[in-house]
Scaffold this motif. Structure first.
Motif, mmCIF file in Angstrom:
data_model
loop_
_atom_site.group_PDB
_atom_site.id
_atom_site.type_symbol
_atom_site.label_atom_id
_atom_site.label_comp_id
_atom_site.label_asym_id
_atom_site.label_seq_id
_atom_site.Cartn_x
_atom_site.Cartn_y
_atom_site.Cartn_z
ATOM 1 N N SER A 183 0.851 -1.192 0.000
ATOM 2 C CA SER A 183 0.000 0.000 0.000
ATOM 3 C C SER A 183 0.889 1.245 0.000
ATOM 4 O O SER A 183 1.974 1.252 0.555
ATOM 5 N N LYS A 184 0.440 2.282 -0.707
ATOM 6 C CA LYS A 184 1.225 3.526 -0.783
ATOM 7 C C LYS A 184 1.113 4.260 0.546
ATOM 8 O O LYS A 184 0.025 4.440 1.082
ATOM 9 N N ALA A 185 2.263 4.688 1.053
ATOM 10 C CA ALA A 185 2.233 5.413 2.320
ATOM 11 C C ALA A 185 1.702 6.824 2.072
ATOM 12 O O ALA A 185 2.085 7.467 1.128
ATOM 13 N N SER A 186 0.795 7.265 2.915
ATOM 14 C CA SER A 186 0.380 8.657 2.832
ATOM 15 C C SER A 186 0.863 9.347 4.103
ATOM 16 O O SER A 186 1.049 8.681 5.123
ATOM 17 N N PRO A 187 1.101 10.644 4.028
ATOM 18 C CA PRO A 187 1.730 11.346 5.165
ATOM 19 C C PRO A 187 0.987 11.198 6.488
ATOM 20 O O PRO A 187 1.588 11.355 7.529
ATOM 21 N N ILE A 188 -0.307 10.910 6.409
ATOM 22 C CA ILE A 188 -1.021 10.857 7.677
ATOM 23 C C ILE A 188 -1.210 9.423 8.169
ATOM 24 O O ILE A 188 -1.824 9.173 9.179
ATOM 25 N N LYS A 189 -0.657 8.499 7.442
ATOM 26 C CA LYS A 189 -0.849 7.110 7.824
ATOM 27 C C LYS A 189 0.100 6.729 8.944
ATOM 28 O O LYS A 189 1.251 7.148 8.962
ATOM 29 N N ASN A 190 -0.396 5.938 9.878
ATOM 30 C CA ASN A 190 0.460 5.446 10.948
ATOM 31 C C ASN A 190 1.104 4.143 10.526
ATOM 32 O O ASN A 190 0.527 3.092 10.636
ATOM 33 N N ILE A 200 2.838 5.683 17.438
ATOM 34 C CA ILE A 200 2.885 6.963 16.723
ATOM 35 C C ILE A 200 1.620 7.770 17.025
ATOM 36 O O ILE A 200 0.510 7.278 16.824
ATOM 37 N N ILE A 201 1.810 8.984 17.504
ATOM 38 C CA ILE A 201 0.657 9.842 17.788
ATOM 39 C C ILE A 201 0.740 11.075 16.890
ATOM 40 O O ILE A 201 1.781 11.738 16.823
ATOM 41 N N ARG A 202 -0.350 11.325 16.144
ATOM 42 C CA ARG A 202 -0.387 12.489 15.249
ATOM 43 C C ARG A 202 -1.527 13.411 15.679
ATOM 44 O O ARG A 202 -2.498 12.966 16.282
ATOM 45 N N ASP A 203 -1.403 14.684 15.323
ATOM 46 C CA ASP A 203 -2.558 15.579 15.551
ATOM 47 C C ASP A 203 -3.496 15.458 14.359
ATOM 48 O O ASP A 203 -3.220 14.708 13.419
ATOM 49 N N GLU A 204 -4.612 16.268 14.395
ATOM 50 C CA GLU A 204 -5.590 16.143 13.321
ATOM 51 C C GLU A 204 -5.004 16.522 11.970
ATOM 52 O O GLU A 204 -5.476 16.090 10.916
ATOM 53 N N VAL A 208 3.320 14.561 13.270
ATOM 54 C CA VAL A 208 3.721 13.618 14.325
ATOM 55 C C VAL A 208 3.953 14.393 15.605
ATOM 56 O O VAL A 208 4.755 15.340 15.649
ATOM 57 N N VAL A 209 3.221 14.004 16.637
ATOM 58 C CA VAL A 209 3.395 14.643 17.935
ATOM 59 C C VAL A 209 4.475 13.886 18.718
ATOM 60 O O VAL A 209 5.417 14.468 19.244
ATOM 61 N N ARG A 210 4.317 12.605 18.717
ATOM 62 C CA ARG A 210 5.225 11.774 19.515
ATOM 63 C C ARG A 210 5.328 10.405 18.849
ATOM 64 O O ARG A 210 4.388 9.947 18.199
ATOM 65 N N LEU A 211 6.460 9.750 19.021
ATOM 66 C CA LEU A 211 6.576 8.350 18.588
ATOM 67 C C LEU A 211 7.748 7.696 19.296
ATOM 68 O O LEU A 211 8.593 8.374 19.900
ATOM 69 N N LYS A 212 7.711 6.388 19.243
ATOM 70 C CA LYS A 212 8.839 5.640 19.794
ATOM 71 C C LYS A 212 9.695 5.134 18.639
ATOM 72 O O LYS A 212 9.184 4.532 17.700
ATOM 73 N N VAL A 213 10.992 5.402 18.743
ATOM 74 C CA VAL A 213 11.910 4.841 17.750
ATOM 75 C C VAL A 213 12.822 3.870 18.497
ATOM 76 O O VAL A 213 13.502 4.271 19.450
ATOM 77 N N ALA A 214 12.779 2.618 18.083
ATOM 78 C CA ALA A 214 13.527 1.551 18.756
ATOM 79 C C ALA A 214 13.292 1.591 20.261
ATOM 80 O O ALA A 214 14.213 1.467 21.069
ATOM 81 N N GLY A 215 12.039 1.857 20.644
ATOM 82 C CA GLY A 215 11.666 1.826 22.058
ATOM 83 C C GLY A 215 11.904 3.136 22.795
ATOM 84 O O GLY A 215 11.429 3.320 23.912
ATOM 85 N N LYS A 216 12.620 4.068 22.176
ATOM 86 C CA LYS A 216 12.894 5.349 22.830
ATOM 87 C C LYS A 216 11.894 6.388 22.343
ATOM 88 O O LYS A 216 11.617 6.488 21.149
ATOM 89 N N GLU A 217 11.366 7.192 23.318
ATOM 90 C CA GLU A 217 10.334 8.137 22.934
ATOM 91 C C GLU A 217 10.930 9.449 22.418
ATOM 92 O O GLU A 217 11.890 9.961 22.981
ATOM 93 N N SER A 231 9.544 18.863 7.700
ATOM 94 C CA SER A 231 8.271 19.097 8.375
ATOM 95 C C SER A 231 8.035 17.990 9.395
ATOM 96 O O SER A 231 8.642 16.920 9.314
ATOM 97 N N THR A 232 7.150 18.256 10.358
ATOM 98 C CA THR A 232 6.765 17.189 11.284
ATOM 99 C C THR A 232 5.635 16.339 10.697
ATOM 100 O O THR A 232 5.224 15.350 11.280
ATOM 101 N N ARG A 233 5.151 16.775 9.539
ATOM 102 C CA ARG A 233 4.139 15.943 8.893
ATOM 103 C C ARG A 233 4.896 14.941 8.006
ATOM 104 O O ARG A 233 5.070 15.150 6.812
#
Ligand code: ZN
Ligand code: ZN
Length: 481
Positions: A183-190, A200-204, A208-217, A231-233
Motif C-alpha cells: 500500500s502507498k504510504a500517505s503522510p497521515i498514515k500510521n 505513533i501519535i499524530r494531531d488532526e 507527528v506529535v510523539r513516537l517511539k523509535v527503537a523503544g525510545k520516545e 516538516s513534522t508531517r
C-alpha cells in the motif's frame, strides 16, 4: 595416470544438440573443481568426489530423476551451469593452478570407484554449502521421506563466511517477484514497523506529535530536527528490505563447510559421509571394480633365467629353475590379465634374455611394479622356504613384498625366510618398484617335488594375485592373516 575404470556417462549438450561420452573418473575431476573450493581439506574434497561419483552412477543406473531424458543420454550439461574444463581454471587459480590440478588427480584417484550406497543402491547424495546448525529432513524440503537424508546436528559450519548472510532487495523487486503491491504510504498514515517505529501519535493535521523509535520516545519536532526533515508531517516507507539468512543451500544431505571442519578435526572422508548420510555404506561400485579390479595397472613379470644362463639353478634330479620360473610367470600373467591388468613378460619361452634387456623392457613400459621370479638353491638340502628381496628405500616394493610373503607362506605353507634388501641387477637398474621372489628351494627334495606339481603352482599364483589385489586395496574382503 590412466583411469582404472571404463564406466562412461553420456552427456547431452543442448547448444550443439549432440551427445558426448565422458569417462566417469575424468568427469568427476571436472565436477570437483566446479563444486567445491580447492582450499578445502583433502578429506572434504574426497567426500565431494565420492558424492559426485555416486550421483553420476545413480544417473547411469537410472536411479535418479530422469525427467525429460530420452534413452540416449544420462544427463544434460545444463545441469552443471558454469562447468568448464580444468585447463580453464588457469586464470582463476593463478599460481595455485598446478597444485590444485595435482590435488584433484590425487583425490579422484584415491577415491577411485568409491560411492555411497543405501540398500546396495547408489544414494541421492544431496549436499549444500552451509547448513547453519543442523541439516534438514528431506521431506521438509521436497516432500519425500528419504531414509538416509535425515536431520543431523552440525555445529561445524559456524565459522563459515557463508553462515550469516543478507540480501538487500528493493521494494519494487519484491513487488515484481511476488506479484504483489504494497500500500502507498500517505503522510497521515500510521505506519508502525515493529521494534523500529511504534506508538505513533499524530494531531488532526497529520503532524507527528510523539513516537517511539527503537523503544525510545521522541517528539515529532525532535525527529524533524535530528534527521533534518522539512516538516513534522512525515511518514516513511522502506525502499529496500534486508533479508538475513543463516546457512546456504537447502540443508539436505552433507554440509560442505561442516565436512571441511570435521576434516580439519581429523575425521576421514568415510566417517564424514557416514555422519551426514544416515545408515549408508561407502564402498567401491561393484560394476566398476569386481570384474577388472586391476584395470589400468601395468605389471612386468620376469621369469628369471632361460636359455643357457650360468646363474640358473638346477636340482640333483635335473629340475631347472628357469622352467619353474616360467611356469609360474605364465600362469601369473594369465590371471593378472583376467583381473584387467596390462602385463608385460620379459620372456614367454625358454630363451636367454640378458638382464640389461630385461631392465630396458621394465624402464620402457613404466609398470606400476615388476616381479622377478626365482627358485633358490643351497648346498644344505634341509633348508626350505620363501625369500623376498627389494631395493633399500623402495617403500612400495617393501609393502608389496610383505603382503606377497604373507600370502604365499600361508597358501603353500612354506617357511618365511624373510623380506630383505638387496642390490640385484634388476632391483638396482630399473626406475620403478620391483621385488625379487625366491619361492622355494630346488635343493630341498620335498620343495622341488612340490614345485613340479601344477596345483602347487596354482596355489602360488592365486596367493600372488590375492596379494596384489590386497596391495591395491581392491581385495579387502580377503583377510590378511
Ligand atoms: Zn553445517
Ligand atoms: Zn634365480
Amino acid at each position: 595416470m590412466e583411469n582404472n575404470i571404463d564406466l562412461n556417462i553420456k552427456i547431452y549438450i543442448p547448444s550443439e544438440d549432440k551427445i558426448i561420452t565422458r569417462n566417469i573418473e575424468d568427469f568427476v575431476k571436472e565436477l570437483l573443481a566446479w563444486s567445491i573450493p580447492m582450499s578445502f581439506h583433502i578429506e572434504a574434497l574426497k567426500c565431494q568426489s565420492i558424492i559426485i561419483r555416486t550421483n553420476l552412477i545413480r544417473l547411469i543406473k537410472g536411479g535418479g530423476n530422469r525427467e525429460g531424458k530420452d534413452s540416449k543420454w544420462d544427463i544434460s550439461i545444463d545441469s552443471f551451469k558454469g562447468i568448464m574444463p580444468i585447463q580453464e581454471y588457469k586464470d582463476i587459480w593463478g599460481k595455485d593452478y598446478s597444485k590444485n590440478v595435482r590435488l584433484i588427480e590425487m583425490v579422484v584417484k584415491e577415491t577411485n570407484g568409491v560411492i555411497i550406497t543405501f540398500k546396495d543402491k547408489p544414494i541421492d547424495a544431496r549436499f549444500h554449502d552451509v547448513c547453519g546448525g543442523a541439516t534438514e529432513n528431506s521431506e521438509n524440503v521436497d516432500g519425500n521421506v528419504v531414509l538416509y537424508l535425515r536431520k543431523v546436528l552440525c555445529n561445524y559450519c559456524q565459522e563459515s563466511p557463508l553462515i550469516h548472510n543478507y540480501k538487500d532487495i528493493s521494494v519494487e523487486d519484491i513487488e515484481a517477484k511476488l506479484n504483489i503491491r504494497f500500500s502507498k504510504a500517505s503522510p497521515i498514515k500510521n505506519m508502525a514497523i515493529e521494534d523500529m517505529f511504534d506508538d505513533i501519535i499524530r494531531d488532526e493535521e497529520g503532524r507527528v506529535v510523539r513516537l517511539k523509535v527503537a523503544g525510545k520516545e521522541f517528539e515529532g519536532k525532535e525527529i524533524m530536527k535530528l534527521l533534518g526533515l522539512e516538516s513534522t508531517r512525515f511518514s516513511w516507507k522502506p525502499k529496500f528490505i534486508r533479508f538475513f539468512t543463516m546457512g546456504k543451500g537447502d540443508g539436505v544431505g552433507l554440509c560442505q563447510y561442516g565436512a571441511n571442519m570435521l576434516a580439519h578435526e581429523g575425521r576421514r572422508a568415510e566417517e564424514i559421509l557416514n555422519y551426514y548420510y544416515t545408515g549408508v555404506t561407502i564402498k567401491k561400485n561393484e560394476n566398476q571394480c569386481m570384474k577388472y579390479p586391476l584395470k589400468g595397472k601395468v605389471i612386468v613379470i620376469d621369469a628369471a633365467h632361460g636359455g643357457e644362463s650360468s646363474e640358473d639353478n638346477s636340482s640333483i634330479n635335473g629340475t631347472r629353475e628357469k622352467d619353474i620360473n616360467l611356469s609360474i610367470a605364465i600362469n601369473l600373467e594369465r590371471e593378472l590379465r583376467k583381473k584387467g591388468a596390462i602385463v608385460y613378460m620379459t620372456r614367454t619361452e625358454d630363451i636367454f634374455v640378458p638382464l640389461s634387456q630385461r631392465a630396458e623392457l621394465i624402464n620402457k613400459n613404466k609398470p606400476d611394479f615388476f616381479i622377478t621370479i626365482h627358485q633358490n638353491y643351497i648346498k644344505n638340502s634341509s633348508v626350505s622356504g620363501t625369500e623376498i628381496y627389494f631395493f633399500r628405500g623402495d617403500k612400495e616394493a617393501e609393502r608389496l613384498g610383505k603382503i606377497i610373503m604373507k600370502k604365499i607362506t600361508t597358501a603353500i605353507e612354506t617357511i618365511d625366510r624373510g623380506l630383505k634388501t638387496a642390490d640385484f641387477y634388476l632391483l638396482r637398474d630399473t626406475n620403478v618398484s620391483g621385488i625379487h621372489v625366491e619361492i622355494g628351494y630346488l635343493s630341498n627334495p620335498i620343495e622341488e617335488k612340490k614345485l613340479l606339481d601344477e596345483h602347487y603352482i596354482d596355489r602360488i599364483v592365486t596367493a600372488m594375485i590375492e596379494a596384489i589385489l590386497f596391495y591395491y586395496e581392491v581385495g579387502n574382503n580377503i583377510p590378511l592373516k
